[in-house]
Design a protein around this motif. Sequence first.
Motif, mmCIF file in Angstrom:
data_model
loop_
_atom_site.group_PDB
_atom_site.id
_atom_site.type_symbol
_atom_site.label_atom_id
_atom_site.label_comp_id
_atom_site.label_asym_id
_atom_site.label_seq_id
_atom_site.Cartn_x
_atom_site.Cartn_y
_atom_site.Cartn_z
ATOM 1 N N SER A 153 1.224 -5.070 -7.975
ATOM 2 C CA SER A 153 1.326 -5.705 -6.597
ATOM 3 C C SER A 153 -0.056 -5.691 -5.805
ATOM 4 O O SER A 153 -1.013 -5.079 -5.985
ATOM 5 C CB SER A 153 2.068 -4.569 -5.850
ATOM 6 O OG SER A 153 2.411 -4.864 -4.515
ATOM 7 N N SER A 154 -0.001 -6.785 -5.007
ATOM 8 C CA SER A 154 -1.075 -7.013 -4.259
ATOM 9 C C SER A 154 -0.668 -6.864 -2.552
ATOM 10 O O SER A 154 -1.344 -7.436 -1.730
ATOM 11 C CB SER A 154 -1.859 -8.512 -4.181
ATOM 12 O OG SER A 154 -0.696 -9.478 -3.871
ATOM 13 N N ILE A 155 0.672 -6.411 -2.333
ATOM 14 C CA ILE A 155 1.216 -6.036 -1.224
ATOM 15 C C ILE A 155 1.277 -4.731 -0.826
ATOM 16 O O ILE A 155 2.272 -4.296 0.052
ATOM 17 C CB ILE A 155 2.358 -7.046 -0.966
ATOM 18 C CG1 ILE A 155 3.376 -6.900 -1.700
ATOM 19 C CG2 ILE A 155 2.033 -8.419 -0.779
ATOM 20 C CD1 ILE A 155 4.388 -5.811 -1.744
ATOM 21 N N ASN A 156 0.564 -3.587 -1.696
ATOM 22 C CA ASN A 156 0.743 -2.472 -1.292
ATOM 23 C C ASN A 156 -0.199 -2.027 -0.079
ATOM 24 O O ASN A 156 -1.220 -1.442 -0.457
ATOM 25 C CB ASN A 156 0.413 -1.537 -2.542
ATOM 26 C CG ASN A 156 0.569 -0.071 -2.608
ATOM 27 O OD1 ASN A 156 1.298 0.435 -1.523
ATOM 28 N ND2 ASN A 156 -0.256 0.391 -3.586
ATOM 29 N N ALA A 157 0.162 -2.248 0.907
ATOM 30 C CA ALA A 157 -0.318 -2.220 2.315
ATOM 31 C C ALA A 157 -1.073 -0.925 2.457
ATOM 32 O O ALA A 157 -0.522 0.187 2.317
ATOM 33 C CB ALA A 157 0.412 -2.520 3.566
ATOM 34 N N GLY A 158 -2.378 -0.784 2.560
ATOM 35 C CA GLY A 158 -3.133 0.181 3.043
ATOM 36 C C GLY A 158 -3.889 0.652 1.545
ATOM 37 O O GLY A 158 -4.790 1.633 1.721
ATOM 38 N N CYS A 159 -3.265 0.295 0.424
ATOM 39 C CA CYS A 159 -3.967 0.845 -0.861
ATOM 40 C C CYS A 159 -5.029 0.025 -1.242
ATOM 41 O O CYS A 159 -5.444 -1.065 -1.466
ATOM 42 C CB CYS A 159 -2.900 0.496 -1.892
ATOM 43 S SG CYS A 159 -3.540 1.168 -3.395
ATOM 44 N N MET A 160 -6.211 0.786 -1.280
ATOM 45 C CA MET A 160 -7.525 0.491 -1.857
ATOM 46 C C MET A 160 -7.856 0.114 -3.297
ATOM 47 O O MET A 160 -8.411 -0.497 -3.623
ATOM 48 C CB MET A 160 -8.803 1.243 -1.104
ATOM 49 C CG MET A 160 -8.790 0.993 0.472
ATOM 50 S SD MET A 160 -9.241 -0.615 0.960
ATOM 51 C CE MET A 160 -10.881 -0.628 0.174
#
Length: 399
Positions: free
Chosen positions: A263-270
């Motif tokens: 995923s590239s929309i795992n908000a907040g995940c660095m």
Amino acid sequence: MLNGEKKIVKPLRWGMVGGGRLSQVGYKHRTGALRDHTAFQLVAGAFDIDPERGRDFGVNIGVDADRCYPDYKTMFAEEALREDGVEVVSIATPNGTHYEICKAALEAGLHVICEKPLFFTSQEGEEIKTLAEEQGKIVGVTYGFSGNQMLLQMRAMIEQGKIGDIRVVELQYTHGFNSNDKSDKTSDAQKWRVDPKVAGPSFVLGDLSTHTYYMSQLIMPHMKIKKLLCDRQSFIGTRAPLEDNAFVLMQYENGAVGRLWTSSINAGCMDGHRIRIVGSKASLEWWDSKGGELKFEVQGEPAQTLIRAMPYLDESCNADERLGALHVEGLSEAWANIYLKFAIAIDAKKRNDKETLKHLVYPDIDAGIEGIRWIENCVRSADNGSVWVEFQNKKALLV
């Protein structure tokens, strides 16, 4: 341990296609290739679609102005006329250009190192493999994370039976940098990644999960997928039909099961890049954010954390270690490791050293083709209603 001493007689004369000032990956290629200055020497490039910008960039990184070319065709033709012309070229351009550039490079008598995913179809991959064999050349794929030596430790421990029979494979490569559509509009590097004509049939499956899938194959070379089910989503609607999130369930031939989240929309995940392998006796877990550590958890015993560069690790792991214990290594060293192996492979190919090539572990043309097959099977499952599909091999996919 690696300390920069030469592994081949003399550095390979190396050129780049792409990887210029605006590239997200060009510096990673140069950092990897030039870390061991005894392996590659950057002598030429067609660095940018804008010839003037490419020439200015090339001069600024030390390439002679007359060897900064306006395009790859000119570079291949001009370098072929020189006694000191390039021997190997790296392709760091958008996905849709890989096939034609790779083919042209091989026809020009050059070894090739190419970004992933290699091409749009496995048929293109098989064609390039045949051409490379006819030309006697190496094609490598820059699965940069795979140069982390703790993955070789996992491979060795599994081969030695330390975790027992593999039962569960848990793979994840996620981040949150595309959780809105801003970058789709403002970043040239992102724009093409969500354009099917340039990116191919997938976004995050090809851009992210092919890394993790190859790493799992490196760790478990005898584990083959029998069936998979892929469910993919375009949470940013303008990206459809390309996905920005996907889940893949897998059944392996030995009865093990697996799942992958990309995923590239795992908000907040660095950094959500993790691999966990569960066996009948123990489990192994690696996380990119702590790439120098490996969790080893034996059922009924205290959990262990194995640390990079320590003498208790397998010889195959420590052979790629560079800086010594207590000194953190990361992605730059991983890229350097795979580029050094590319150099060793090219040198062995030139000398017809089949024994070295047989035992060298690096992302070769077969790894690149397997990555394409992974994408093809995932897309086939998702586009048919997220159903279980047999993991088709090259013969089935070429019919």
